[in-house]
Design a protein around this motif. Sequence first.
Motif, mmCIF file in Angstrom:
data_model
loop_
_atom_site.group_PDB
_atom_site.id
_atom_site.type_symbol
_atom_site.label_atom_id
_atom_site.label_comp_id
_atom_site.label_asym_id
_atom_site.label_seq_id
_atom_site.Cartn_x
_atom_site.Cartn_y
_atom_site.Cartn_z
ATOM 1 N N VAL A 93 -33.489 6.277 2.369
ATOM 2 C CA VAL A 93 -32.967 7.622 2.126
ATOM 3 C C VAL A 93 -32.249 8.073 3.385
ATOM 4 N N LEU A 94 -31.017 8.584 3.219
ATOM 5 C CA LEU A 94 -30.221 9.082 4.333
ATOM 6 C C LEU A 94 -30.046 10.595 4.189
ATOM 7 N N ALA A 95 -30.393 11.335 5.234
ATOM 8 C CA ALA A 95 -30.146 12.782 5.244
ATOM 9 C C ALA A 95 -28.691 13.006 5.603
ATOM 10 N N GLU A 96 -27.931 13.596 4.678
ATOM 11 C CA GLU A 96 -26.490 13.712 4.897
ATOM 12 C C GLU A 96 -25.952 15.124 4.703
ATOM 13 N N GLU A 97 -26.836 16.128 4.587
ATOM 14 C CA GLU A 97 -26.338 17.510 4.528
ATOM 15 C C GLU A 97 -25.668 17.898 5.842
ATOM 16 N N ARG A 98 -26.171 17.343 6.928
ATOM 17 C CA ARG A 98 -25.533 17.434 8.242
ATOM 18 C C ARG A 98 -25.416 16.015 8.779
ATOM 19 N N LEU A 99 -24.286 15.731 9.412
ATOM 20 C CA LEU A 99 -24.051 14.390 9.932
ATOM 21 C C LEU A 99 -23.794 14.453 11.433
ATOM 22 N N TYR A 100 -24.190 13.392 12.096
ATOM 23 C CA TYR A 100 -23.822 13.203 13.493
ATOM 24 C C TYR A 100 -22.475 12.484 13.564
ATOM 25 N N PHE A 101 -21.686 12.824 14.585
ATOM 26 C CA PHE A 101 -20.507 12.033 14.926
ATOM 27 C C PHE A 101 -20.795 11.439 16.302
ATOM 28 N N VAL A 102 -20.931 10.127 16.349
ATOM 29 C CA VAL A 102 -21.332 9.432 17.572
ATOM 30 C C VAL A 102 -20.109 8.736 18.164
ATOM 31 N N PHE A 103 -19.886 8.954 19.458
ATOM 32 C CA PHE A 103 -18.720 8.356 20.109
ATOM 33 C C PHE A 103 -19.042 8.111 21.575
ATOM 34 N N ASP A 104 -18.190 7.328 22.226
ATOM 35 C CA ASP A 104 -18.349 7.005 23.645
ATOM 36 C C ASP A 104 -17.287 7.733 24.457
ATOM 37 N N MET A 105 -17.710 8.267 25.583
ATOM 38 C CA MET A 105 -16.832 9.034 26.472
ATOM 39 C C MET A 105 -16.755 8.305 27.819
ATOM 40 N N SER A 106 -15.545 8.204 28.377
ATOM 41 C CA SER A 106 -15.385 7.510 29.654
ATOM 42 C C SER A 106 -15.948 8.362 30.798
ATOM 43 N N GLU A 107 -16.112 7.724 31.934
ATOM 44 C CA GLU A 107 -16.632 8.446 33.100
ATOM 45 C C GLU A 107 -15.669 9.555 33.531
ATOM 46 N N GLY A 108 -14.355 9.293 33.434
ATOM 47 C CA GLY A 108 -13.379 10.326 33.779
ATOM 48 C C GLY A 108 -13.469 11.528 32.855
ATOM 49 N N ASP A 109 -13.657 11.271 31.568
ATOM 50 C CA ASP A 109 -13.815 12.381 30.618
ATOM 51 C C ASP A 109 -15.099 13.141 30.898
ATOM 52 N N LEU A 110 -16.144 12.422 31.288
ATOM 53 C CA LEU A 110 -17.402 13.089 31.622
ATOM 54 C C LEU A 110 -17.223 14.004 32.830
ATOM 55 N N LEU A 111 -16.492 13.529 33.847
ATOM 56 C CA LEU A 111 -16.248 14.355 35.035
ATOM 57 C C LEU A 111 -15.454 15.610 34.666
ATOM 58 N N ALA A 112 -14.492 15.456 33.751
ATOM 59 C CA ALA A 112 -13.724 16.626 33.300
ATOM 60 C C ALA A 112 -14.636 17.634 32.616
ATOM 61 N N ARG A 113 -15.583 17.146 31.806
ATOM 62 C CA ARG A 113 -16.531 18.051 31.150
ATOM 63 C C ARG A 113 -17.428 18.733 32.177
ATOM 64 N N GLN A 114 -17.813 17.995 33.224
ATOM 65 C CA GLN A 114 -18.647 18.587 34.276
ATOM 66 C C GLN A 114 -17.911 19.714 34.986
ATOM 67 N N GLN A 115 -16.646 19.482 35.328
ATOM 68 C CA GLN A 115 -15.871 20.533 35.976
ATOM 69 C C GLN A 115 -15.711 21.734 35.063
ATOM 70 N N GLN A 116 -15.498 21.470 33.782
ATOM 71 C CA GLN A 116 -15.350 22.549 32.816
ATOM 72 C C GLN A 116 -16.628 23.370 32.711
ATOM 73 N N ALA A 117 -17.798 22.689 32.852
ATOM 74 C CA ALA A 117 -19.083 23.369 32.702
ATOM 75 C C ALA A 117 -19.647 23.843 34.031
ATOM 76 N N GLY A 118 -18.836 23.824 35.084
ATOM 77 C CA GLY A 118 -19.314 24.309 36.370
ATOM 78 C C GLY A 118 -20.121 23.307 37.156
#
Length: 389
Positions: A209-234
């Motif tokens: 049985v799969l719960a599908e009323e809400r779904l996850y979207f799973v993806f990979d983020m590069s280290e550079g993108d992570l640093l951009a998110r860190q700067q964005q979040a202070g």
Amino acid sequence: MRVVRVIGLTCAGLLAAGAGFYGWGRMDASTAQTAAPPPPVVTVANPLVRKVTDYDEFTGRFEPTATVEVRPRVSGYLTEINFRDGQIVEAGQALFVIDKRPYQTALAQAEAQLAGATAQLAFAEADAKRSQELVKSSNIAVATHEQRIQQRQAAEAARKTAEAAVARARLDLEFTEVRSPVRGRVSNRRVDIGNLVVGDGASTILTTVLAEERLYFVFDMSEGDLLARQQQAGGSARGAEGLRVQARRDGETAWPREGVLDFLDNRLQAGSGTIRARATFANADGALTPGQFGRIRVPRGEPYDAILVPETAVLSDQIEKVARVVDDQNIVRQRKVKPGPIQPGGLMIVREGLSKTDRVIVNGLMQARVGAPARPQPGAIEPAAAPQS
């Protein structure tokens, strides 16, 4: 006299010929001047200025929020299957039923043993109470009284054992109905009615049985993108959790689904230099199927005023991108620009090279020559209408 007349006529002819050649030359120059092409007509417009947000896009996969392998907890033969392959089932719904009769018999036996243990305890308690009165009057030995107290305690323990056996037998009987622990879409049955299924350690998989009323979207983020998110979040990567994001399936052009970035893994993968991220999206309409590929876009920074021009107004000049404008003297000029991402409606963000007051050529680019005059006609920049499906 004849000679003089011939000479006079010859001079008159020469003068007439000269006058004719002079007049033809003037007419040729005038005709050439009249035939010079006028400056080309071009359509110009000021860039569109709008609030936009920059996004980073990633490819990933939609996954269920819960995946359950339905297994039996007791062994026996299947007698009922209470679902249709692929249907939506509710949490607690009985999907399979195992033959109840052996477990009903075991429960009856456990209850009988409990009744016997209860009677034995009642007798032991009464015997211990009588011996207590007798030992006070020295009619029995103290050792006999202590023995009867021990017998009462043993009877109490036997009754508790019998109560536990009844509880276990009731559980086993309850487990003959295999229920779905979550609401979701059931897969196909793996076992048919009449087959023996095994519970506990070597349990048989009956379905999933799969719960599908809400779904996850799973993806990979590069280290550079992570640093951009860190700067964005202070400075904190965890501050990126809670960002509003958008997703679409393969084949879609718009971004019809909005969700929330709710998870970043606790480390970067050493081999790939990426970090696993996850967002959650509503799927009440069932339009998304677990396992589908898609794209997600994550905002980078706050909204800002961007200069937008039609994508067709930006040309390639070898390795550079350029746009053509008409100055105050109606002369065509070329500007080197730094383009940004394409926006909906065929508009392109121009990060550098244009101002909101420039008269950008949006139509007639092929006729406009850099450094030459042009006749500008006013126009307007509007997003192109989305194609109707």
